[in-house]
Each structure stands twice: as structure tokens, then as C-alpha cells.
Design an enzyme around this catalytic site. Sequence first.
Site, PDB file in Angstrom:
ATOM      1  N   TRP A  10      21.259  51.032  57.543  1.00 20.66           N
ATOM      2  CA  TRP A  10      22.167  52.129  57.911  1.00 20.66           C
ATOM      3  C   TRP A  10      23.602  51.672  58.119  1.00 20.66           C
ATOM      4  CZ3 TRP A  10      18.663  55.153  61.938  1.00 20.66           C
ATOM      5  CH2 TRP A  10      17.684  55.844  61.219  1.00 20.66           C
ATOM      6  N   LYS A  11      23.856  50.398  58.038  1.00 24.53           N
ATOM      7  CA  LYS A  11      25.223  49.871  58.200  1.00 24.53           C
ATOM      8  C   LYS A  11      25.869  50.459  59.463  1.00 24.53           C
ATOM      9  CE  LYS A  11      25.201  49.114  53.294  1.00 24.53           C
ATOM     10  NZ  LYS A  11      25.897  48.939  52.048  1.00 24.53           N
ATOM     11  N   HIS A  98      24.226  39.473  54.209  1.00 27.77           N
ATOM     12  CA  HIS A  98      24.570  40.649  53.392  1.00 27.77           C
ATOM     13  C   HIS A  98      25.963  40.427  52.807  1.00 27.77           C
ATOM     14  CE1 HIS A  98      25.653  44.722  52.250  1.00 27.77           C
ATOM     15  NE2 HIS A  98      24.355  44.995  52.272  1.00 27.77           N
ATOM     16  N   GLU A 169      20.701  41.412  45.731  1.00 21.15           N
ATOM     17  CA  GLU A 169      21.617  42.543  45.704  1.00 21.15           C
ATOM     18  C   GLU A 169      22.887  42.161  44.939  1.00 21.15           C
ATOM     19  OE1 GLU A 169      20.964  45.449  49.165  1.00 21.15           O
ATOM     20  OE2 GLU A 169      22.251  43.874  49.919  1.00 21.15           O
ATOM     21  N   GLY A 175      26.577  50.284  46.804  1.00 20.91           N
ATOM     22  CA  GLY A 175      27.396  51.448  47.159  1.00 20.91           C
ATOM     23  C   GLY A 175      28.233  51.991  46.021  1.00 20.91           C
ATOM     24  N   SER A 212      22.435  50.489  45.195  1.00 20.55           N
ATOM     25  CA  SER A 212      22.369  51.870  44.686  1.00 20.55           C
ATOM     26  C   SER A 212      20.958  52.338  44.359  1.00 20.55           C
ATOM     27  CB  SER A 212      23.309  52.029  43.481  1.00 20.55           C
ATOM     28  OG  SER A 212      24.648  51.791  43.865  1.00 20.55           O
TER      29      SER A 212
HETATM   30  P1  PGA Z   1      23.466  50.803  48.682  1.00 17.03           P
HETATM   31  O1  PGA Z   1      23.518  49.582  49.701  1.00 17.03           O
HETATM   32  O2  PGA Z   1      22.031  51.227  48.551  1.00 17.03           O
HETATM   33  O3  PGA Z   1      24.325  51.868  49.320  1.00 17.03           O
HETATM   34  O4  PGA Z   1      24.019  50.314  47.389  1.00 17.03           O
HETATM   35  C1  PGA Z   1      22.558  48.561  49.647  1.00 17.03           C
HETATM   36  C2  PGA Z   1      22.876  47.519  50.675  1.00 17.03           C
HETATM   37  O5  PGA Z   1      24.052  47.306  50.982  1.00 17.03           O
HETATM   38  O6  PGA Z   1      21.967  46.869  51.207  1.00 17.03           O
END
Ligand code: PGA
Length: 262
Positions: A10-11, A98, A169, A175, A212
Site C-alpha cells: 500500500w506504500k 524496494h 520488479e 506504477g 503494474s
Molecule cells: P505497482 O507497484 O503494482 O503499482 O506497479 C508494485 C510495487 O511497487 O511493488
Amino acid sequence: MKSSLLIANWKMYKTVEESASFARLLTERLRGWWNPEEVGLVVAPTAVAIFKLAQSLADGGVQLAAQNMDLGTEGAFTGALSAYLLHEAGARLVILGHSERRRYFAETDALVAEKVEAAWHAGLTPVVCIGETESERDRGETQTVLDRQLAAILKKPLGSSHPLIIAYEPVWAIGTGRVAQNQDVGQLAHLIRRWLDQVQAPAAVPILYGGSVNPENLAGFLSLDDVDGALIGGASLSLDHVVSMVKVAMGARQTDTSIAKG
Ligand code: PGA
């Protein structure tokens, strides 16, 4: 038969109250059909919401992750949160390395490696994120970057007291709505699996794809041999999307089982 794992990152979104109400509704919507043994579900809220969510999610099977942690146990480190404090608050996993931490908070491979050790010490399972930036990809350096990031954390044989999750990732896919090609993810997940084999990691170390991911593209990633789940940012902020993704993962598993049975 593959089980899968979905981690919602959820950042810096959702207040404590919003997180708690999401958790309550999520538990209701999953009741009766979701099997946590088949599809693991982890939520990584902001640190201030962990304690409250741990109480509301206690028996439901949804686990909690912290999004980061600091080194040390306790001491005069203003603003820092140790692995022990996060564990006591209710986190059982911690996302480390991350790309947003690496980029905006200058976290290095060496620091990530130290944090991995500290997480193990406190009983947290590290979810280590690795991945190349767009310019590294354009220069054909993806494998070199992954090798460097993996070498930092996989220096010794892993035993049962070193639980680990790796999330691949690609930074350019986070994002942005641009996802990596399934074929590329499959190849890179295989490279990660070879690294894990070299340190005799238990076969149970899950490899996740992140960048994403949404309810439409999740099944494609889960169908890849070496991919066991997903780390999801933006799409995990929506309750409907999380419920849909758990459904997709449960469905993917059933397809897997029927293939295995022939
Ligand atoms: P995202 O983020 O699904 O919005 O691309 C993934 C993440 O940062 O772990």
C-alpha cells in the site's frame, strides 16, 4: 502443485482508519471460499497501521508485512523502526530493497543485505525486491543487475531459519501500467531460481513478479513455471481488485491441478 502468494504493497496510502476498514471488508468478502493454504495473502500497510490491522486480521489468515525497517534492536536512533518492533506490532514479513527505497532513500545492496540478516534475527521473512531500471534494460544489463543484487543477499547456504521471498520488479514497470513480457519474466525468474539452488535454498522460496500487476494480467504471470505470485502496488488499493486477484490466483491453481492430473 503450486501454491501462490499475493502481497499488497500500500506504500504511503491509506490512513489507519481506512486500512482497518479495508481489512474488515476484505475478511468479509473472502469468507467461505478463499483458502489461505492455496493462495497466501499478505497486506503491507503503512507502519502506523500494522498494530491495529494485526488485531483485526488475527484469525483470518491474511498476514501483515512492513514496507521497510531499520537496523538495530533498540537504541538512540530517532525515527527508526527495528525489525523487533515491527514483529511485536504484528508484522511477519518485511519488504526490503524496494526500488523506491533504493531510489529515494539511497539504499544500497550492502544495506539491503544487512537488513535481511536483521530481519531473520527478529523472525521476519524478508521480501527482497530486485530489478533493473529502464536505462539498465536498454543497455542490456538486466542480468548483470539481478546478479549483483542477488549476490549481495545470497552469500551463504540458506537453512530453514532463513525464510526468504524474492520479488522481481523491473523498475520501469512499477506504477507505469507497462508490464514486462511474460517470456522475459519467465527467463529472469528461472535465473533467480538458479541462484537460489546455488545456495541450497529450500524449494519453497517463492519468486514473485511485481510491476503494474492487475486482475487482468495476473493469470499470465502465475502460469510461469518459476513465478509463485505477485507483489502488487496500485491495484491493491482497491478492495474489488484484491478480491478479484485472489479469485484469479485460486482459479490458476485449480487449472494447475487439473493439468497435473492430466
Ligand atoms: P505497482 O507497484 O503494482 O503499482 O506497479 C508494485 C510495487 O511497487 O511493488
